[in-house]
Scaffold this motif. Sequence first.
Motif, PDB file in Angstrom:
ATOM      1  N   THR A 179       0.830  -1.204   0.000  1.00 30.41           N
ATOM      2  CA  THR A 179       0.000   0.000   0.000  1.00 30.41           C
ATOM      3  C   THR A 179       0.864   1.253   0.000  1.00 30.41           C
ATOM      4  O   THR A 179       0.598   2.229  -0.724  1.00 30.41           O
ATOM      5  N   HIS A 180       1.908   1.239   0.808  1.00 30.76           N
ATOM      6  CA  HIS A 180       2.836   2.375   0.873  1.00 30.76           C
ATOM      7  C   HIS A 180       3.493   2.618  -0.481  1.00 30.76           C
ATOM      8  O   HIS A 180       3.637   3.765  -0.923  1.00 30.76           O
ATOM      9  N   VAL A 181       3.861   1.530  -1.159  1.00 36.73           N
ATOM     10  CA  VAL A 181       4.538   1.657  -2.450  1.00 36.73           C
ATOM     11  C   VAL A 181       3.606   2.255  -3.499  1.00 36.73           C
ATOM     12  O   VAL A 181       4.015   3.124  -4.286  1.00 36.73           O
ATOM     13  N   THR A 182       2.353   1.805  -3.533  1.00 34.28           N
ATOM     14  CA  THR A 182       1.420   2.279  -4.561  1.00 34.28           C
ATOM     15  C   THR A 182       0.996   3.724  -4.360  1.00 34.28           C
ATOM     16  O   THR A 182       0.441   4.331  -5.283  1.00 34.28           O
ATOM     17  N   LEU A 187      10.012   4.852  -5.981  1.00 35.57           N
ATOM     18  CA  LEU A 187      10.483   4.313  -4.715  1.00 35.57           C
ATOM     19  C   LEU A 187      11.474   5.249  -4.056  1.00 35.57           C
ATOM     20  O   LEU A 187      12.229   5.972  -4.726  1.00 35.57           O
ATOM     21  N   SER A 188      11.490   5.209  -2.730  1.00 37.12           N
ATOM     22  CA  SER A 188      12.541   5.905  -1.989  1.00 37.12           C
ATOM     23  C   SER A 188      13.849   5.140  -2.159  1.00 37.12           C
ATOM     24  O   SER A 188      13.868   3.997  -2.624  1.00 37.12           O
ATOM     25  N   ILE A 189      14.946   5.738  -1.775  1.00 36.13           N
ATOM     26  CA  ILE A 189      16.250   5.091  -1.898  1.00 36.13           C
ATOM     27  C   ILE A 189      16.296   3.805  -1.080  1.00 36.13           C
ATOM     28  O   ILE A 189      16.903   2.811  -1.477  1.00 36.13           O
ATOM     29  N   TRP A 190      15.594   3.798   0.089  1.00 33.51           N
ATOM     30  CA  TRP A 190      15.608   2.613   0.953  1.00 33.51           C
ATOM     31  C   TRP A 190      14.864   1.453   0.304  1.00 33.51           C
ATOM     32  O   TRP A 190      15.336   0.307   0.327  1.00 33.51           O
ATOM     33  N   LEU A 191      13.696   1.735  -0.263  1.00 39.44           N
ATOM     34  CA  LEU A 191      12.927   0.674  -0.897  1.00 39.44           C
ATOM     35  C   LEU A 191      13.561   0.230  -2.215  1.00 39.44           C
ATOM     36  O   LEU A 191      13.445  -0.942  -2.603  1.00 39.44           O
ATOM     37  N   GLU A 192      14.220   1.155  -2.895  1.00 44.16           N
ATOM     38  CA  GLU A 192      14.967   0.773  -4.102  1.00 44.16           C
ATOM     39  C   GLU A 192      16.071  -0.215  -3.749  1.00 44.16           C
ATOM     40  O   GLU A 192      16.255  -1.245  -4.419  1.00 44.16           O
ATOM     41  N   LEU A 193      16.787   0.071  -2.681  1.00 45.37           N
ATOM     42  CA  LEU A 193      17.825  -0.856  -2.212  1.00 45.37           C
ATOM     43  C   LEU A 193      17.215  -2.184  -1.784  1.00 45.37           C
ATOM     44  O   LEU A 193      17.782  -3.256  -2.035  1.00 45.37           O
ATOM     45  N   THR A 194      16.055  -2.114  -1.127  1.00 41.93           N
ATOM     46  CA  THR A 194      15.389  -3.330  -0.662  1.00 41.93           C
ATOM     47  C   THR A 194      15.093  -4.289  -1.804  1.00 41.93           C
ATOM     48  O   THR A 194      15.467  -5.470  -1.757  1.00 41.93           O
ATOM     49  N   ILE A 195      14.435  -3.805  -2.851  1.00 42.67           N
ATOM     50  CA  ILE A 195      14.028  -4.702  -3.919  1.00 42.67           C
ATOM     51  C   ILE A 195      15.222  -5.162  -4.746  1.00 42.67           C
ATOM     52  O   ILE A 195      15.234  -6.295  -5.261  1.00 42.67           O
ATOM     53  N   VAL A 196      16.254  -4.338  -4.867  1.00 44.70           N
ATOM     54  CA  VAL A 196      17.469  -4.775  -5.568  1.00 44.70           C
ATOM     55  C   VAL A 196      18.160  -5.887  -4.779  1.00 44.70           C
ATOM     56  O   VAL A 196      18.625  -6.883  -5.355  1.00 44.70           O
ATOM     57  N   LEU A 197      18.203  -5.760  -3.446  1.00 40.72           N
ATOM     58  CA  LEU A 197      18.812  -6.796  -2.613  1.00 40.72           C
ATOM     59  C   LEU A 197      18.010  -8.089  -2.675  1.00 40.72           C
ATOM     60  O   LEU A 197      18.583  -9.186  -2.722  1.00 40.72           O
TER      61      LEU A 197
END
Length: 505
Positions: A179-182, A187-197
């Motif tokens: 929900t937060h993503v939509t 994406l924020s830098i933190w969530l970008e790092l999250t999904i790449v990891l």
Amino acid sequence: MNHMLETWPFAAVWLIGWLASLVAPPRMLWQVAKLTSLSALLCAVMLVLFSAFSAAPADRVGLVVIVLVAILGWVVTRFAKHYLQGEPNQIMFIQFTLFTLANVGLIVVSDHLLLMLLGWSLTSVGLHKLLLFYHQRRAAQIVSHKKFIISRLADVLLLMAVTFTYIDVGSLNLAEINTHVTEFSELSIWLELTIVLVALAAILKTAQLPLHGWLIQVMEAPTPISALLHAGVVNLSGFVLLRMAPMLAQSDIAQALLVVVGSLSAALAALVMLTRISIKVRLAWSTCAQMGFMLMEIGLGLYELALLHLVAHSLYKAYAFLSAGEAVEQARLQRLLDPAYSVTRKNLYVLSPLFSAAVIGVSFVVWQWVLPQFHVSWVALIILTIGFAPLLWPQRDMTAKLFRLGLLRVFMLTQLYFIWHLLFAAAVPSQGDTHIALVVWVAFVFVALFGLQLLVQLYPQHKWSRRLYPWAYNGFYLDERFTLITFKIWPLPPAQTDASKEIIS
């Protein structure tokens, strides 16, 4: 209603079965394993029936995978009871198989990111023990050590991903994260790092090149363990990525990573597979290629195709491994291609994608005429065209009748795919538009693969074919380089010579 509250009994069945295996007397362990797997299968059926008659929205992706895991667990357990009769370490096999399936159940039913990734990590721990079924064999020790290194690296990446997600969202509930993503356009830098990891962890856990060696060398383990690994555990990466699809859809970096690594692994592993004679080794390389294909589909946003691929590959690979003992008899039924091809038959090879495209294109137009809302991504149609083209390749006694039979096979498989597409699209729809650069890359890779296969089929004695063969046969020497580097950093422990055995009488 939270879908974890609806489906948690499935994970609970496996957990109870595992705990029972720790305290049950040895002579009762197989009964415990069979009863647990049967109970899980019945639980999966009840969950499907409950969702069909319930007014609450169902977790369709979760239900699909729950049924898949239940079927695989039931089949592998029943097969293993007879296959391992008289073998050492049967107690260990039962306990860690149930432990592994309990954690797979946790992954499937969990709506909490930490629990899901914890189950993913613990599944690799159970698999590590199963790979050491013949713990006295040095080859088994080597492959389990390589698997341990890669799995622990993936666990570190997942722990970092959980941390970054909590920093940004303040919650690890998947529904709240999605929900937060939509709510945001990027994406924020933190969530970008999250999904790449998470994407990197998925690449590690699906044995993508050049980190594939452990998957190819697990043939030291008994067939039921190979079936559990190749048909079940290795497919979990696709499920986790589908759970995080809203976040993945907004990350160009993660999508490109999955597409590039997945497509290259699929193409190279497919070439290597053609050079192998051992049926189980061929199947292992096939798994590496299929996992690359699935990651590529997810990166392209073809989520319904990836889910269909996950289910189909799991069922096929379970059957293929459990029936590997019939390989000699099947080989007797196969005939070698005649190296003397006429110009006409060579043209059939080259023109096969055009015939395949014509059949698929006409079928697609008819489907849209009958069902105006029917839609299939043109990227998926390209993949189908190249994938079905080999069905039209001429055989030694190629006739017009056999060519028409090939066209009929392409036609029937196309209709079957469109039917399954409708069903799986209802569970997890596609992302939508795919970046054109990724589409061009995928088309280039698979056209190149198709061209190399034509070269080997039509001109096996050509100098390029002769140069390609040793590289493909040796897996392009990627695993050797990885092994040298990693074993220098983390050396293999001394040989384990413990000869203790556990046999269930």
